[in-house]
Design a protein around this motif. Structure first.
Motif, PDB file in Angstrom:
ATOM      1  N   ALA A  18       0.829  -1.212   0.000  1.00  0.00           N
ATOM      2  CA  ALA A  18       0.000   0.000   0.000  1.00  0.00           C
ATOM      3  C   ALA A  18       0.857   1.254   0.000  1.00  0.00           C
ATOM      4  O   ALA A  18       0.481   2.273  -0.576  1.00  0.00           O
ATOM      5  CB  ALA A  18      -0.930   0.008   1.208  1.00  0.00           C
ATOM      6  N   THR A  19       2.041   1.185   0.636  1.00  0.00           N
ATOM      7  CA  THR A  19       2.856   2.385   0.799  1.00  0.00           C
ATOM      8  C   THR A  19       4.219   2.294   0.111  1.00  0.00           C
ATOM      9  O   THR A  19       4.868   3.315  -0.095  1.00  0.00           O
ATOM     10  CB  THR A  19       3.109   2.649   2.292  1.00  0.00           C
ATOM     11  N   GLY A  20       4.665   1.085  -0.209  1.00  0.00           N
ATOM     12  CA  GLY A  20       6.001   0.903  -0.765  1.00  0.00           C
ATOM     13  C   GLY A  20       7.093   0.869   0.283  1.00  0.00           C
ATOM     14  O   GLY A  20       8.269   0.703  -0.028  1.00  0.00           O
ATOM     15  N   ARG A  21       6.721   0.994   1.541  1.00  0.00           N
ATOM     16  CA  ARG A  21       7.700   1.015   2.628  1.00  0.00           C
ATOM     17  C   ARG A  21       8.239  -0.387   2.889  1.00  0.00           C
ATOM     18  O   ARG A  21       7.484  -1.353   2.958  1.00  0.00           O
ATOM     19  CB  ARG A  21       7.057   1.569   3.898  1.00  0.00           C
ATOM     20  N   VAL A  22       9.568  -0.496   3.020  1.00  0.00           N
ATOM     21  CA  VAL A  22      10.175  -1.778   3.377  1.00  0.00           C
ATOM     22  C   VAL A  22       9.915  -2.016   4.862  1.00  0.00           C
ATOM     23  O   VAL A  22      10.324  -1.221   5.711  1.00  0.00           O
ATOM     24  CB  VAL A  22      11.685  -1.786   3.076  1.00  0.00           C
ATOM     25  N   LEU A  23       9.210  -3.096   5.173  1.00  0.00           N
ATOM     26  CA  LEU A  23       8.868  -3.402   6.560  1.00  0.00           C
ATOM     27  C   LEU A  23      10.009  -4.108   7.271  1.00  0.00           C
ATOM     28  O   LEU A  23      10.309  -3.811   8.429  1.00  0.00           O
ATOM     29  CB  LEU A  23       7.607  -4.285   6.610  1.00  0.00           C
ATOM     30  N   ARG A  24      10.609  -5.073   6.590  1.00  0.00           N
ATOM     31  CA  ARG A  24      11.720  -5.829   7.166  1.00  0.00           C
ATOM     32  C   ARG A  24      12.599  -6.361   6.048  1.00  0.00           C
ATOM     33  O   ARG A  24      12.129  -6.648   4.962  1.00  0.00           O
ATOM     34  CB  ARG A  24      11.215  -7.030   7.975  1.00  0.00           C
ATOM     35  N   GLU A  25      13.860  -6.536   6.375  1.00  0.00           N
ATOM     36  CA  GLU A  25      14.775  -7.248   5.491  1.00  0.00           C
ATOM     37  C   GLU A  25      15.678  -8.063   6.397  1.00  0.00           C
ATOM     38  O   GLU A  25      16.461  -7.508   7.157  1.00  0.00           O
ATOM     39  CB  GLU A  25      15.574  -6.299   4.605  1.00  0.00           C
ATOM     40  N   LEU A  26      15.504  -9.381   6.350  1.00  0.00           N
ATOM     41  CA  LEU A  26      16.169 -10.272   7.282  1.00  0.00           C
ATOM     42  C   LEU A  26      17.139 -11.191   6.567  1.00  0.00           C
ATOM     43  O   LEU A  26      16.849 -11.663   5.464  1.00  0.00           O
ATOM     44  CB  LEU A  26      15.129 -11.146   8.007  1.00  0.00           C
ATOM     45  N   ALA A  27      18.264 -11.466   7.199  1.00  0.00           N
ATOM     46  CA  ALA A  27      19.166 -12.496   6.677  1.00  0.00           C
ATOM     47  C   ALA A  27      18.488 -13.840   6.880  1.00  0.00           C
ATOM     48  O   ALA A  27      17.993 -14.139   7.966  1.00  0.00           O
ATOM     49  CB  ALA A  27      20.496 -12.455   7.422  1.00  0.00           C
ATOM     50  N   ALA A  28      18.413 -14.619   5.821  1.00  0.00           N
ATOM     51  CA  ALA A  28      17.740 -15.915   5.888  1.00  0.00           C
ATOM     52  C   ALA A  28      18.400 -16.850   4.891  1.00  0.00           C
ATOM     53  O   ALA A  28      17.935 -16.990   3.756  1.00  0.00           O
ATOM     54  CB  ALA A  28      16.249 -15.754   5.589  1.00  0.00           C
ATOM     55  N   PRO A  29      19.516 -17.476   5.269  1.00  0.00           N
ATOM     56  CA  PRO A  29      20.232 -18.347   4.342  1.00  0.00           C
ATOM     57  C   PRO A  29      19.302 -19.382   3.724  1.00  0.00           C
ATOM     58  O   PRO A  29      18.462 -19.966   4.391  1.00  0.00           O
ATOM     59  CB  PRO A  29      21.285 -19.012   5.238  1.00  0.00           C
ATOM     60  N   GLY A  30      19.436 -19.573   2.434  1.00  0.00           N
ATOM     61  CA  GLY A  30      18.583 -20.511   1.712  1.00  0.00           C
ATOM     62  C   GLY A  30      18.348 -20.004   0.313  1.00  0.00           C
ATOM     63  O   GLY A  30      19.175 -19.292  -0.251  1.00  0.00           O
ATOM     64  N   GLY A  31      17.202 -20.340  -0.231  1.00  0.00           N
ATOM     65  CA  GLY A  31      16.899 -19.992  -1.603  1.00  0.00           C
ATOM     66  C   GLY A  31      15.897 -18.865  -1.731  1.00  0.00           C
ATOM     67  O   GLY A  31      15.866 -17.941  -0.914  1.00  0.00           O
ATOM     68  N   ARG A  32      15.047 -18.957  -2.752  1.00  0.00           N
ATOM     69  CA  ARG A  32      14.113 -17.898  -3.100  1.00  0.00           C
ATOM     70  C   ARG A  32      12.831 -17.974  -2.274  1.00  0.00           C
ATOM     71  O   ARG A  32      12.257 -19.045  -2.093  1.00  0.00           O
ATOM     72  CB  ARG A  32      13.771 -17.998  -4.583  1.00  0.00           C
ATOM     73  N   VAL A  33      12.370 -16.826  -1.765  1.00  0.00           N
ATOM     74  CA  VAL A  33      11.113 -16.746  -1.025  1.00  0.00           C
ATOM     75  C   VAL A  33       9.960 -16.925  -2.013  1.00  0.00           C
ATOM     76  O   VAL A  33       9.874 -16.214  -3.013  1.00  0.00           O
ATOM     77  CB  VAL A  33      10.986 -15.399  -0.287  1.00  0.00           C
TER      78      VAL A  33
END
Length: 199
Positions: free
Chosen positions: A109-124
């Motif tokens: 709705a706003t384009g705001r990044v809520l979170r960006e977390l390190a998460a080793p692995g593949g594609r979400v």
């Protein structure tokens, strides 16, 4: 192809090769309104249907843009200049998910990044609120599935194994009131996972 409830009835949203979208009434197999025009911003990538506070919405992703469309009016209600690989309603907000080795969550709705977390692995590839917990699902770059807490990035147990090829698509929903994860892989296998065993 997306199935959703619109104005109390089942509707299919069909995306064509030119990226236009047509809604069809399932009950009488008739088109519902005119075609929604192609999404600006490049090659079409995905189409998803979600409900936010009972309101049906279509989410269309192109190469560098994601838009949210009201399927009743055909009106674009929000857009961000970012491609996402999955959408989910988390904590009441419509969120775009992306990342490879990270989990990036953007409020559509706003384009705001809520979170960006390190998460080793593949594609979400999927996300949802399951039993009150915000969860994201990613492939592990191979034939496994990684479930993570969307707030902390913590792994929710070991990878789910059972496919014979790279996991390419996932969706979280309910079957008979039970939360499930549906996954598909490059070996053409399809699996249904009971999320109550993992969340």
């Amino acid at each position: 192809l997306v199935e959703m409830e619109v104005s109390g009835g089942p509707v299919l949203a069909v995306q064509f090769a030119d990226d236009s979208v047509q809604l069809w009434n399932v009950d009488d197999r008739t088109p519902r309104g005119g075609r929604l025009p192609p999404e600006p911003g490049g090659i079409p990538r995905s189409l998803s249907g979600v409900s936010v506070d009972g309101r049906p919405l279509l989410v269309r992703t192109a190469a560098a843009r994601t838009s949210v469309v009201d399927p009743v009016t055909g009106t674009e209600v929000a857009a961000v200049d970012e491609a996402v690989t999955a959408v989910a309603v988390l904590d009441g907000a419509l969120v775009g998910l992306s990342g490879f080795g990270t989990v990036r969550m953007v409020d559509l709705a706003t384009g705001r990044v809520l979170r960006e977390l390190a998460a080793p692995g593949g594609r979400v590839l999927a996300g949802a609120t399951v039993r009150g917990r915000a969860v994201v699902a990613a492939n592990d770059g191979s034939d496994g599935i990684l479930l993570r807490d969307a707030t902390t990035g913590a792994a929710l147990g070991p990878p789910l194994l059972g496919h014979g090829g790279e996991v390419t698509a996932m969706e979280i929903g309910e079957v008979g009131g039970t939360p499930v994860l549906l996954s598909a892989a490059a070996d053409t296998s399809l699996r249904v996972w009971d999320m109550t065993r993992h969340v």
